[in-house]
Each structure stands twice: as C-alpha cells, then as structure tokens.
Design a protein around this motif. Structure first.
Motif, PDB file in Angstrom:
ATOM      1  N   ASP A   1      -0.886  -3.122  -3.366  1.00  0.00           N
ATOM      2  CA  ASP A   1      -0.021  -1.954  -3.151  1.00  0.00           C
ATOM      3  C   ASP A   1       0.740  -2.014  -1.815  1.00  0.00           C
ATOM      4  O   ASP A   1       0.363  -2.742  -0.901  1.00  0.00           O
ATOM      5  CB  ASP A   1      -0.889  -0.696  -3.173  1.00  0.00           C
ATOM      6  CG  ASP A   1      -1.804  -0.665  -4.393  1.00  0.00           C
ATOM      7  OD1 ASP A   1      -1.311  -0.960  -5.492  1.00  0.00           O
ATOM      8  OD2 ASP A   1      -3.008  -0.380  -4.219  1.00  0.00           O
ATOM      9  N   TYR A   2       1.770  -1.173  -1.719  1.00  0.00           N
ATOM     10  CA  TYR A   2       2.579  -1.007  -0.502  1.00  0.00           C
ATOM     11  C   TYR A   2       3.007  -2.369   0.073  1.00  0.00           C
ATOM     12  O   TYR A   2       3.659  -3.128  -0.600  1.00  0.00           O
ATOM     13  CB  TYR A   2       1.839  -0.127   0.517  1.00  0.00           C
ATOM     14  CG  TYR A   2       1.710   1.302   0.010  1.00  0.00           C
ATOM     15  CD1 TYR A   2       2.809   2.175   0.048  1.00  0.00           C
ATOM     16  CD2 TYR A   2       0.522   1.784  -0.530  1.00  0.00           C
ATOM     17  CE1 TYR A   2       2.717   3.479  -0.445  1.00  0.00           C
ATOM     18  CE2 TYR A   2       0.420   3.091  -1.017  1.00  0.00           C
ATOM     19  CZ  TYR A   2       1.524   3.926  -0.971  1.00  0.00           C
ATOM     20  OH  TYR A   2       1.423   5.199  -1.460  1.00  0.00           O
TER      21      TYR A   2
ATOM     22  N   ASP B   1      -2.177  -7.071 -11.728  1.00  0.00           N
ATOM     23  CA  ASP B   1      -2.264  -5.792 -11.010  1.00  0.00           C
ATOM     24  C   ASP B   1      -3.676  -5.549 -10.487  1.00  0.00           C
ATOM     25  O   ASP B   1      -4.664  -5.847 -11.173  1.00  0.00           O
ATOM     26  CB  ASP B   1      -1.901  -4.633 -11.946  1.00  0.00           C
ATOM     27  CG  ASP B   1      -0.412  -4.575 -12.235  1.00  0.00           C
ATOM     28  OD1 ASP B   1       0.375  -4.963 -11.346  1.00  0.00           O
ATOM     29  OD2 ASP B   1      -0.042  -4.135 -13.342  1.00  0.00           O
TER      30      ASP B   1
ATOM     31  N   GLY C   1      -4.130   0.341  -6.638  1.00  0.00           N
ATOM     32  CA  GLY C   1      -3.286   1.424  -7.135  1.00  0.00           C
ATOM     33  C   GLY C   1      -2.411   0.959  -8.286  1.00  0.00           C
ATOM     34  O   GLY C   1      -2.214   1.680  -9.279  1.00  0.00           O
ATOM     35  N   ALA C   2      -1.903  -0.254  -8.188  1.00  0.00           N
ATOM     36  CA  ALA C   2      -1.077  -0.800  -9.269  1.00  0.00           C
ATOM     37  C   ALA C   2      -1.881  -0.908 -10.558  1.00  0.00           C
ATOM     38  O   ALA C   2      -1.366  -0.677 -11.653  1.00  0.00           O
ATOM     39  CB  ALA C   2      -0.532  -2.168  -8.871  1.00  0.00           C
TER      40      ALA C   2
ATOM     41  N   ASP D   1      -2.221   2.734 -11.865  1.00  0.00           N
ATOM     42  CA  ASP D   1      -0.964   3.227 -12.426  1.00  0.00           C
ATOM     43  C   ASP D   1      -0.618   2.554 -13.756  1.00  0.00           C
ATOM     44  O   ASP D   1      -0.147   3.204 -14.678  1.00  0.00           O
ATOM     45  CB  ASP D   1       0.193   2.989 -11.434  1.00  0.00           C
ATOM     46  CG  ASP D   1       0.089   3.906 -10.221  1.00  0.00           C
ATOM     47  OD1 ASP D   1      -0.811   4.775 -10.220  1.00  0.00           O
ATOM     48  OD2 ASP D   1       0.893   3.750  -9.283  1.00  0.00           O
TER      49      ASP D   1
ATOM     50  N   VAL E   1      -4.959  -3.194  -1.039  1.00  0.00           N
ATOM     51  CA  VAL E   1      -4.909  -2.105  -2.016  1.00  0.00           C
ATOM     52  C   VAL E   1      -5.160  -0.757  -1.360  1.00  0.00           C
ATOM     53  O   VAL E   1      -5.764  -0.655  -0.303  1.00  0.00           O
ATOM     54  CB  VAL E   1      -5.945  -2.319  -3.149  1.00  0.00           C
ATOM     55  CG1 VAL E   1      -5.613  -3.556  -3.961  1.00  0.00           C
ATOM     56  CG2 VAL E   1      -7.356  -2.390  -2.591  1.00  0.00           C
TER      57      VAL E   1
ATOM     58  N   THR F   1      -2.817  -1.796   3.509  1.00  0.00           N
ATOM     59  CA  THR F   1      -1.520  -1.688   2.833  1.00  0.00           C
ATOM     60  C   THR F   1      -0.396  -1.119   3.687  1.00  0.00           C
ATOM     61  O   THR F   1       0.758  -1.120   3.267  1.00  0.00           O
ATOM     62  CB  THR F   1      -1.652  -0.810   1.575  1.00  0.00           C
ATOM     63  OG1 THR F   1      -2.214   0.454   1.964  1.00  0.00           O
ATOM     64  CG2 THR F   1      -2.536  -1.459   0.534  1.00  0.00           C
TER      65      THR F   1
END
Ligand code: IPM
Ligand code: MN
Length: 367
Positions: free
Chosen positions: A12-13, A43, A46-47, A50, A75, A293
């Motif tokens: 993430d980010y 993934d 968070g990915a 989601d 993450v 992240t």
C-alpha cells in the motif's frame, strides 16, 4: 541458475512506488550477471482487503508458494485503521505469512553510513564512523504465537486477557545458529538478549544458547544481556554490538529502537528466513523494508527507494546465493548516497532532495 523467480507483494501507499524502482535496479543488476527476473505480482495488505476481502488472499499465498522468495513492500495505513486489530493489514498479512512459511529468523541490519550521521538522534560525535550492527529476531515463536491466547469474562464480570510466552530448545537453537553464521561473516561477536532474571523462557533461552555455542561455535565471542539493559546500551553505544539476537517481542522492540538510532527508516532493509529450502537449495525468505507505507508522502514521488532496493539485495544474497550481485547493489546504493551525495528528502539535511526515480536512476548508473 539463470532465473531469479520471486513473488512481488508491493502493498500500500509508497509500497508500489519504491517496489517499481527496486525492480528496475534488480533487473539491471541481474541482467549484467546474465540472469533474468521472473516475477509475479500479487495484492497484500490493504490492497488485499480492497480487492479480495483479506489482507493475505489465498491467491497471494499461492503465488508465494510457487516462488523461491518474496519481495515485500509495505502494508497498512489510515484507510484500514478502523478495522479490528486482528484484521488490520500489517498484522493480518505479516503474521500469517511468517507462520505459513516458517519464517523464524528475522535479520535486521542496523546500518548508518558515516556520511549520514546527521540522520541519527544520537550525538553524532558519539558515532563518527556511522553504525554497523545486526539485530536477529526470532519471528515465529514466543508471546506472538504461544497458546493459550484469549480474552474471557470472569465470574465477577471483569475481562481477562492472556498471552503465553513459549520456547522450545529447538526453536532457540535454530535462531542461535543464524546469529552464529551471521557473526562469522562479520566481527565474530554475538550478544544474546533475554530477561533471565525474571522469565522461565529466558532462563531456558540463556542455558540453551550457552550450551549451543560451547558445542558448535566455541570460536565466537558470546555475551548475554538483559533486555532492559540492552535497550539502554543500544542508545548509549550501538557499536559495542556486532550481532545481537533475541526472542520475538524483545526483537520487535529493540529492532525499532535500532532503526531510529540508525537514522532514516528509508535506508533500513530486512530479511525473514524460513526453515524450508527453495528450488535452489537456499532458504525461502521474505524481504522487506522496515519503514512502512508513509501515507503522508504517497503518490508524490519522493519516497526513499533505498530500503526496498537493499531488501532486494538481501533477497539475492540469502535466497539465491548471489553474494557478489548483492554486494554490487549495496555498493551502488552506498556510493550514490555518500560519494555522489544524492539524497531523498528523509536524508537530505540541507541538500536539494531528489525524487524516488532519480535516486534509482543514479543507483543504476553506479551499477
Ligand atoms: C514488525 C511489525 C509487526 C510485528 C506487526 C505489524 C505485526 O511491527 O514487523 O516488526 O510486531 O512483528
Ligand atoms: Mn515491529
């Protein structure tokens, strides 16, 4: 060996941003050695939540199982902070990955180039030569995973929570071996950190470590330190250590302290090695930067890619046995930051900062 086959879990980010640059660097380095990268992206964190409803989707686990190593990004972040703790990206991705692949040995180098001493909160005259130590943390045992682990309501209506710290001699011996091997390739000094003045697990830890080193590594200089003292000594004089190794929760805390003492998280790589061997006969491992992240700078193209790149170098060393290649990448990073003086914002100290891509371009130039 002609192919370097690993799973890429950007997260993430800033995770995907620095991963892109690390893969560019790894590609160039591998190409020069006549190797090709074979990567599968999946993934996580968070990915994963989601896109698949889970921080560690089954499809991601499958990708990891088919690979020789995992290059992990970072993450978590504000988007998922209201989830129950157990479901949050960091915990729900990392802990099951560690268990699934028996990643028992967490190696966190504490490296601060002398040219970057300004990055350290320590008085820089105390560490004129920078810092070069390694923290080895047991990663699949202790209070993180011990049973029973529960929260119950007592008869009087009070809530009671229990975590259990458990260690077996075999778990202690195998992490002691990683510490010994690491020390042999460095200064030959090992400090085992415990709380043997209070904890049963630590009494067993210390006895096991003493016996193991006496029998298998009498040539190494072994010392012992209580964890509270180790926390102080790390801040007082980090270079008194060469390799320090310890149980899971102590290692979690001490490695974060070491990271802050070494300045920017943007420079800190890590490896988590498993009990299993990959298709090359080297340990399967997960390699990740320590920094997280950094949601505040995500998408701006300013994140420091060095930690991710150095984690890639650790992957080449430990999971693919490519020692020379790993060293070439490490040398290129060092030269870029020190001699060339290229700095991302986190390590700029008055210099004009460069962006993520420019930093990676310069590292590639130095390869
Ligand atoms: C780490 C992290 C993890 C840990 C968390 C996110 C579960 O702090 O890798 O050090 O405590 O091990
Ligand atoms: Mn931690």
């Amino acid at each position: 060996m002609s192919k370097i086959k690993f799973a890429v879990l950007p997260g993430d980010y800033i995770g995907p941003e620095v991963m892109t640059e690390a893969l560019r660097v790894l590609n160039v380095a591998a190409g020069k050695a006549g190797l090709t990268l074979e990567t599968t992206v999946a993934d996580v964190g968070g990915a994963g939540i989601d896109n698949h409803g889970k921080a560690l989707p089954d499809s991601t686990l499958d990708v990891c199982r088919a690979a020789d190593a995992i290059l992990f990004g970072s993450v978590g972040g504000p988007k998922w902070e209201s989830l129950p703790p157990k479901e949050q990206p960091e915990r729900a991705a990392l802990l099951p990955l560690r268990k699934a692949f028996n990643l028992f040995a967490n190696i966190r180098p504490g490296l601060l180039y002398a040219e970057l001493t300004d990055a350290s909160p320590l008085k820089t005259n105390r560490i004129p030569e920078g810092i070069d130590i390694v923290c080895i943390r047991e990663l699949t045992g202790g209070i993180y995973f011990g049973q029973p682990k529960s929260t119950t309501t007592l008869d009087n209506g009070e809530q009671q929570a229990i975590d259990t710290m458990v260690y077996q001699t075999s778990e202690i011996e195998r992490i002691a071996e990683v510490a010994a091997v690491t020390a042999k390739a460095r200064g030959g000094r090992v400090c085992s950190v415990d709380k043997a003045n209070v904890l049963e697990t630590s009494v067993l830890w210390r006895k096991t470590v003493i016996d193991y080193f006496a029998k298998n590594h009498p040539d190494l200089e072994l010392s012992h330190m209580y964890v509270d003292n180790a926390a102080m000594q790390l801040a007082r004089d980090p270079n008194q250590f060469d390799v320090l190794f310890t149980e899971n929760m102590f290692g979690d805390i001490l490695s974060d302290e070491m990271a802050v003492i070494c300045g920017s998280l943007g420079m800190m790589s890590s490896a988590s090695l498993g009990t299993e061997k990959n298709s090359h006969g080297h340990p399967f491992g997960l390699f990740e930067p320590a920094g997280g992240t950094a949601p505040d700078i995500a998408g701006m193209g300013v994140a420091n890619p060095c930690a991710q790149i150095l984690s890639g170098a650790m992957m080449l060393r430990y999971s693919f046995g490519q020692l020379e290649l790993a060293e070439q990448i490490e040398t290129a990073v060092r030269k870029t930051v020190t001699e060339d003086g290229l700095r991302t914002g986190d390590i700029a100290f008055g210099r004009d900062p460069v962006g993520t891509t420019a930093m990676a371009d310069a590292i590639i130039g130095n390869l």
